[in-house]
Design a protein around this motif. Structure first.
Motif, PDB file in Angstrom:
ATOM      1  N   THR A 269     -30.374  22.233  21.402  1.00 18.99           N
ATOM      2  CA  THR A 269     -30.889  23.416  20.712  1.00 18.99           C
ATOM      3  C   THR A 269     -30.080  23.737  19.462  1.00 18.99           C
ATOM      4  O   THR A 269     -28.873  23.516  19.411  1.00 18.99           O
ATOM      5  CB  THR A 269     -30.885  24.647  21.636  1.00 18.99           C
ATOM      6  N   VAL A 270     -30.790  24.241  18.473  1.00 15.24           N
ATOM      7  CA  VAL A 270     -30.179  24.733  17.243  1.00 15.24           C
ATOM      8  C   VAL A 270     -30.631  26.176  17.097  1.00 15.24           C
ATOM      9  O   VAL A 270     -31.829  26.450  16.959  1.00 15.24           O
ATOM     10  CB  VAL A 270     -30.627  23.917  16.011  1.00 15.24           C
ATOM     11  N   THR A 271     -29.685  27.114  17.160  1.00 14.21           N
ATOM     12  CA  THR A 271     -30.012  28.535  17.055  1.00 14.21           C
ATOM     13  C   THR A 271     -29.477  29.077  15.734  1.00 14.21           C
ATOM     14  O   THR A 271     -28.288  28.940  15.437  1.00 14.21           O
ATOM     15  CB  THR A 271     -29.406  29.332  18.222  1.00 14.21           C
ATOM     16  N   ILE A 272     -30.353  29.659  14.953  1.00 16.09           N
ATOM     17  CA  ILE A 272     -29.996  30.196  13.635  1.00 16.09           C
ATOM     18  C   ILE A 272     -30.272  31.694  13.645  1.00 16.09           C
ATOM     19  O   ILE A 272     -31.412  32.129  13.835  1.00 16.09           O
ATOM     20  CB  ILE A 272     -30.797  29.493  12.520  1.00 16.09           C
ATOM     21  N   THR A 273     -29.221  32.477  13.469  1.00 16.00           N
ATOM     22  CA  THR A 273     -29.316  33.934  13.542  1.00 16.00           C
ATOM     23  C   THR A 273     -28.975  34.541  12.193  1.00 16.00           C
ATOM     24  O   THR A 273     -27.903  34.258  11.633  1.00 16.00           O
ATOM     25  CB  THR A 273     -28.359  34.486  14.615  1.00 16.00           C
TER      26      THR A 273
END
Length: 370
Positions: A269-273
């Motif tokens: 997973t790649v989470t961009i916040t």
């Protein structure tokens, strides 16, 4: 009431007719002179809640069928554009003197795709019209202001901006087309997802710097597991780039964007916040639609084409993954890109290799050969 699944296989009908209907992948039945079904092909027999079955019961259809029997002439009817609830094309064909072949095609999916294609073309035309017109007007303005260097510079700067907008839109339309296409095996490569994220962060450093936004990278991925998948590298790069550039674009000066990679069960997973204004609930379900903008004026001003999130979702789904979003007004937005992995952790792989070698050794010791 018709019970097509209980009909006999042939009912003494001409073998040629039933063989032809059995080879069709659409709903097909044979009715006798009383308009009772005496044969159904495999598609019709499997139908549980078919629109086609309801159509056979209507008074309009029965009048058509009786007229075809009386005249001996086939009857063909396309669905009415004004009635999207009845998307069935029907063919009523008399055979011999007492039977009718009825073929029905449910065009609902075809109509949906046609409508999507029509809307997409209309949206593209609308989006292209403004920058194309602007480029033409600015070019004329530059010619007319040839004797005024200051005006020429002003118009030329606007011309550069509009031409870039046109180039970005053309690029994104091409990327969206690629994202929606089938992944051909010959175009697939082994893609290191960790490396893709690293490269995109490096590529966006200058853009973030110009907007006064800091990028923070958090690596929570298991170093013992692979981050490689088989896919199209350019499509995955564009998906990550679109989400990351969106996060930077919507974060205010002095804020930060966090990028975290991790392994979650069988996924990478790649989470961009981001630290932006957040997204209201009524927009969350629509932001992945083509050309949908929460704030159209601001998006155009910031250089957005309205296609980035749609490209990302289509790219991820083409690779068996997906992109989701969580957000509330005033709390920023968190996008999670998920890629399915088929890897085996190194420890488990080592155990499997050890068991295999042990089994081979026992087999060799017992028989003297493998």
């Amino acid at each position: 009431m018709l019970h097509l699944a209980e009909l006999p296989a042939s009912h003494g009908l001409p073998e040629t007719a039933t063989a032809i209907l059995d080879g069709l992948d659409v709903f097909a039945v044979i009715l006798d002179s009383s308009l009772t079904a005496v044969y159904a092909n495999e598609v019709a027999r499997r139908s549980e809640t078919p629109t086609e079955l309801g159509l056979l019961r209507t008074s309009e259809f029965r009048k058509r069928a009786q007229a075809a029997l009386a005249s001996g002439s086939p009857s063909h009817r396309d669905p009415k554009p004004s009635d999207p609830g009845a998307p069935v094309r029907t063919h009523v064909i008399p055979i011999e003197s007492d039977f009718l072949v009825v073929i029905a095609e449910d065009l609902a999916e075809e109509q949906r795709l046609t409508a999507m294609r029509r809307d997409f073309i209309a949206n593209v035309s609308h989006e292209l019209k403004t920058p194309i017109a602007a480029v033409g007007l600015l070019a004329e303005a530059v010619l007319e202001a040839a004797g005024d260097p200051e005006l020429v510079r002003e118009f030329a700067a606007s011309l550069v901006k509009e031409s870039k907008r046109l180039a970005d839109l053309s690029r994104d339309i091409i990327q969206l087309s690629e994202a929606q296409s089938t992944l051909s095996p010959e175009l697939l490569d082994y893609v290191d997802l960790r490396a893709v994220v690293d490269e995109e962060i490096d590529a966006h450093e200058s853009f973030a710097g110009r907007r006064g936004v800091d990028l923070f990278f958090i690596d929570s991925a298991n170093p013992k597991r692979t981050s490689a998948i088989q896919g199209r590298k350019s499509a995955i790069e564009s998906a990550v780039a679109n989400i990351l550039s969106n996060a930077i674009r919507h974060s205010p000066e002095g804020a930060s964007v966090r990028i975290r990679i991790a392994h979650k069960k069988r996924h990478f997973t790649v989470t961009i916040t981001d630290s932006g204004p957040g997204i209201a609930q009524e927009h969350l379900e629509r932001i992945f639609e083509r050309f949908y903008r929460v704030d159209g004026a601001r998006s155009r001003e910031d250089g957005g084409t309205g296609l980035g999130l749609s490209i990302a979702r289509h790219s991820l789904r083409a690779h068996g993954g997906d992109v989701t979003v969580r957000s509330k007004p005033g709390e920023g937005a968190r996008f999670t890109l998920s890629f399915p992995l088929n890897d085996i952790p190194k420890k488990k792989r080592a155990k499997r290799v050890k068991r295999t070698r042990k089994a081979l050794k026992q087999l060799t010791d017992t028989k003297g050969r493998v």
